[in-house]
Design a protein around this motif. Sequence first.
Motif, PDB file in Angstrom:
ATOM      1  N   SER A 396       0.831  -1.199   0.000  1.00 27.80           N
ATOM      2  CA  SER A 396       0.000   0.000   0.000  1.00 27.80           C
ATOM      3  C   SER A 396       0.867   1.251   0.000  1.00 27.80           C
ATOM      4  O   SER A 396       1.920   1.309   0.648  1.00 27.80           O
ATOM      5  CB  SER A 396      -0.918   0.005   1.227  1.00 27.80           C
ATOM      6  N   THR A 397       0.407   2.259  -0.724  1.00 27.29           N
ATOM      7  CA  THR A 397       1.123   3.545  -0.756  1.00 27.29           C
ATOM      8  C   THR A 397       0.486   4.579   0.166  1.00 27.29           C
ATOM      9  O   THR A 397       1.010   5.684   0.315  1.00 27.29           O
ATOM     10  CB  THR A 397       1.125   4.098  -2.193  1.00 27.29           C
ATOM     11  N   LEU A 404       0.059   4.133  12.997  1.00 27.79           N
ATOM     12  CA  LEU A 404       1.289   4.561  13.657  1.00 27.79           C
ATOM     13  C   LEU A 404       0.999   5.117  15.046  1.00 27.79           C
ATOM     14  O   LEU A 404       1.751   4.848  16.002  1.00 27.79           O
ATOM     15  CB  LEU A 404       1.995   5.616  12.801  1.00 27.79           C
ATOM     16  N   ARG A 405      -0.077   5.889  15.184  1.00 29.39           N
ATOM     17  CA  ARG A 405      -0.414   6.419  16.504  1.00 29.39           C
ATOM     18  C   ARG A 405      -0.737   5.282  17.475  1.00 29.39           C
ATOM     19  O   ARG A 405      -0.328   5.326  18.646  1.00 29.39           O
ATOM     20  CB  ARG A 405      -1.603   7.384  16.385  1.00 29.39           C
ATOM     21  N   ALA A 406      -1.468   4.277  17.007  1.00 27.44           N
ATOM     22  CA  ALA A 406      -1.791   3.138  17.872  1.00 27.44           C
ATOM     23  C   ALA A 406      -0.529   2.381  18.270  1.00 27.44           C
ATOM     24  O   ALA A 406      -0.390   1.933  19.424  1.00 27.44           O
ATOM     25  CB  ALA A 406      -2.773   2.206  17.163  1.00 27.44           C
ATOM     26  N   ILE A 407       0.412   2.241  17.349  1.00 28.86           N
ATOM     27  CA  ILE A 407       1.664   1.534  17.648  1.00 28.86           C
ATOM     28  C   ILE A 407       2.447   2.276  18.723  1.00 28.86           C
ATOM     29  O   ILE A 407       2.953   1.670  19.684  1.00 28.86           O
ATOM     30  CB  ILE A 407       2.490   1.372  16.360  1.00 28.86           C
ATOM     31  N   GLY A 463       7.324   1.823  10.550  1.00 28.67           N
ATOM     32  CA  GLY A 463       7.253   3.177  10.010  1.00 28.67           C
ATOM     33  C   GLY A 463       8.158   3.355   8.804  1.00 28.67           C
ATOM     34  O   GLY A 463       7.749   3.943   7.788  1.00 28.67           O
ATOM     35  N   TRP A 464       9.383   2.839   8.860  1.00 31.78           N
ATOM     36  CA  TRP A 464      10.297   2.946   7.715  1.00 31.78           C
ATOM     37  C   TRP A 464       9.809   2.097   6.543  1.00 31.78           C
ATOM     38  O   TRP A 464       9.933   2.506   5.393  1.00 31.78           O
ATOM     39  CB  TRP A 464      11.697   2.522   8.128  1.00 31.78           C
ATOM     40  N   SER A 465       9.250   0.920   6.873  1.00 32.54           N
ATOM     41  CA  SER A 465       8.766   0.059   5.789  1.00 32.54           C
ATOM     42  C   SER A 465       7.605   0.708   5.055  1.00 32.54           C
ATOM     43  O   SER A 465       7.456   0.538   3.835  1.00 32.54           O
ATOM     44  CB  SER A 465       8.323  -1.293   6.359  1.00 32.54           C
ATOM     45  N   SER A 466       6.773   1.454   5.781  1.00 37.65           N
ATOM     46  CA  SER A 466       5.637   2.113   5.124  1.00 37.65           C
ATOM     47  C   SER A 466       6.095   3.189   4.151  1.00 37.65           C
ATOM     48  O   SER A 466       5.315   3.616   3.291  1.00 37.65           O
ATOM     49  CB  SER A 466       4.712   2.717   6.179  1.00 37.65           C
TER      50      SER A 466
END
Length: 750
Positions: A396-397, A404-407, A463-466
């Motif tokens: 997904s792009t 991210l906030r939940a993580i 986060g980096w993978s996204s």
Amino acid sequence: MFKCLLVVCTGLSIAMAIPMLAGRVYTADDLGAFHLPLRAFYARCLAAGDPFDWSPQMYCGFYLTGEGQLGGYHPLHFLLYRFLPLAVAFDLECLVNYPLLLVGTYWLLRRWRLPRDAALFGGMAFAFSGFTMLHFVHVNAVAVVAHLPWLLIAIDVFLRPKPVIAPNHKVFAGVAIALLTASQLLIGYPQYVWYSLIAEAGYALLVTRSRRAALSSLPPGPQPLPPSPSPLAPRPSPLIPWIALGFAIAAVQLLPTWEALGESSRQAADASFHNWGSLHPLNLTQFVAPYLFATRTVGRNTHEYGCYAGSVTLLLAVWCLFSAKHSRRMRPLVSGALVLVIVGLLIALGGYGPAANLGGWLPVMNRFRFPCRAIVLVHFGLAILAAIGFAKLVRSTNQNRAGLRAIWLLFGLSVALAALAPVLWEAEPHWPRSGPPSGPRVSDALLRWTGPLLIGSAGLLIGWSSRGIRRARAALILLAAVDLGAYGLSYAVYPQTTTLANFIAGGDPPRSSPSLRIAVDLSQPNQPAVHRGDRLLLSGWKFADGYAGLEPARRLDYRDAAALRVANVGSATDEFTLERELGFAPRIGDWLSIDNPLPRTKLFAVIKLSSDPAHDINRIPLESTALVEQPIALDSGPAGIVTILDDRPGKIRLRADAPAQRLLFVSESFHPGWKCWIAGRPQMVLRVDGDFLGCLCPRGTSEVRFEFQPESLGWGRFLSLCGLGLLGGIVLVAQLRRRTPRHAPPRPQR
């Protein structure tokens, strides 16, 4: 990513197999205390051609097939222990479940058209999850769970309409459901079959609803009609008959287990028994703080109360749930996996949750304990969600800011728990059912902060993978594998591995004669206790008690010296109260000597009626008087002599020299399945001294033969053969239909 995942899955599998490759055997916890001794007996019986249904080694004789966890009628167990050395067979039985879990989960997710790498990640997340790795010590439990993804695949093929699948494929899917269900039941751990049935029912409902949704989404207007089925094509059939057929095939295990349950001490358990082993809510902190406590859990029973699913698995599941709108195709799977997680948590909480009284009114299910074992459903649901989250992360792009906030919220919770560990340390002894204090209750600082480190690292890599950084994705896969491997291998797989010879030699046996029995636990039934286990069975010792799931109900109190003497016990051990309360002879090491145990067989000329043998056993001269439940006529005079001619599992042959009619006593546990013949004529089997075998022996010299032939086993074998015959008939008819042309050629007109 697929190749990277394939490498780490192979590495985890090899890491688990290293002790076996080094010639060692897995003996941690119940593996050495229960499963290995039972399989050693099983292998000896198979090699000698003896029946294995009755074990004379435990409880003065024990319906071993009824207890279930031997799984003696499972074809895989028979092949392993009949043709391979014990250590190799046992190691393979422990290891084979994990590749089955991996491949089965992968194939199931591929049927939902998940990419290969995402499906393989889901397989890794479930096959090497905290539940499956910690329960490595419960080999039967993992074996039952290993069937689950394969059963769901068969249900998917059975229920999902696909034009490319021939009608016969649906029949063979039903056959697969029946065989897999039978295989689960033959392994002999019905509690996990119950959890599997919950997942199967939910999945069948999920597939049915998704099928209806697909039909309702067709555009309005006339639709092409499907081809009319041939009269010879099999009609759609419901799912339940196939599962029922699996139950019939497994009757050889089910009926003995049902009988053993009725004869077990669990029938006397109170109403709260089904909540024994409930998951305390504070154990849920393990999801983000796996090493917060010294034993990893609240309750100090690590493999039962362990909840950790892996940091990457948890965060990818959260990423999936907080992602943008899912496709119509994936929406049912996401919803189903989430429901499975919720249902598993509600069951696992047991007495601490809203479903506290659910198990109390369910027949049979209220005899199960440790509802915390339902955490397997949670881990399965999380693995599915993590696989979908992995697919979205890689392909997904869209930026998933909510994810991210939940993580990072979970990361903050992990940090707070690590900082508040001393507060939890002080609170733990006051929690109910958490067990007695034993050593430090909170891990040292390094381990406590491992949780925040894992959650934080996984969050950064996600986060980096996204953002499309491929190296971050590879690092995320590696972190997931190392995290799961370190968590499981360090507890259940690597500790206490040794060679089989060293394990047998290290059992610390007593100094009494091996011809006498020993008592090793002497704990009250249905009560939490520390068990020494059955390790000494490997050295040839026989127990008056033992360690098993379905402990038989007995009428004597074996913490009583008289009961131990009648049971032919020469030595006993107990770390708590036996020596202080009963005043036995002095200890020799960890063992207490029992004076003047009765011989294994004996003729009695004097009897006494008793309806309370536990009370009356201390009020008779044991050497000359026996307790019976019904009046029998004996002549006066000397007792006589009895000689053992053959003493094998489930078969005892004696020669009795009686000067007159006598009561023959054998210190083998009474069971309704015992049959007796004297000089070839059937005789009534009597219950003597509360728990043991006996019969009336006529005057003169006669040969007495006892054989264990319970009706549950006979009917179970018959029903299993009928089930297999019916299944074979179904396959044969399906094959014949497949070869029959669908459209007969037109007849020529005269």
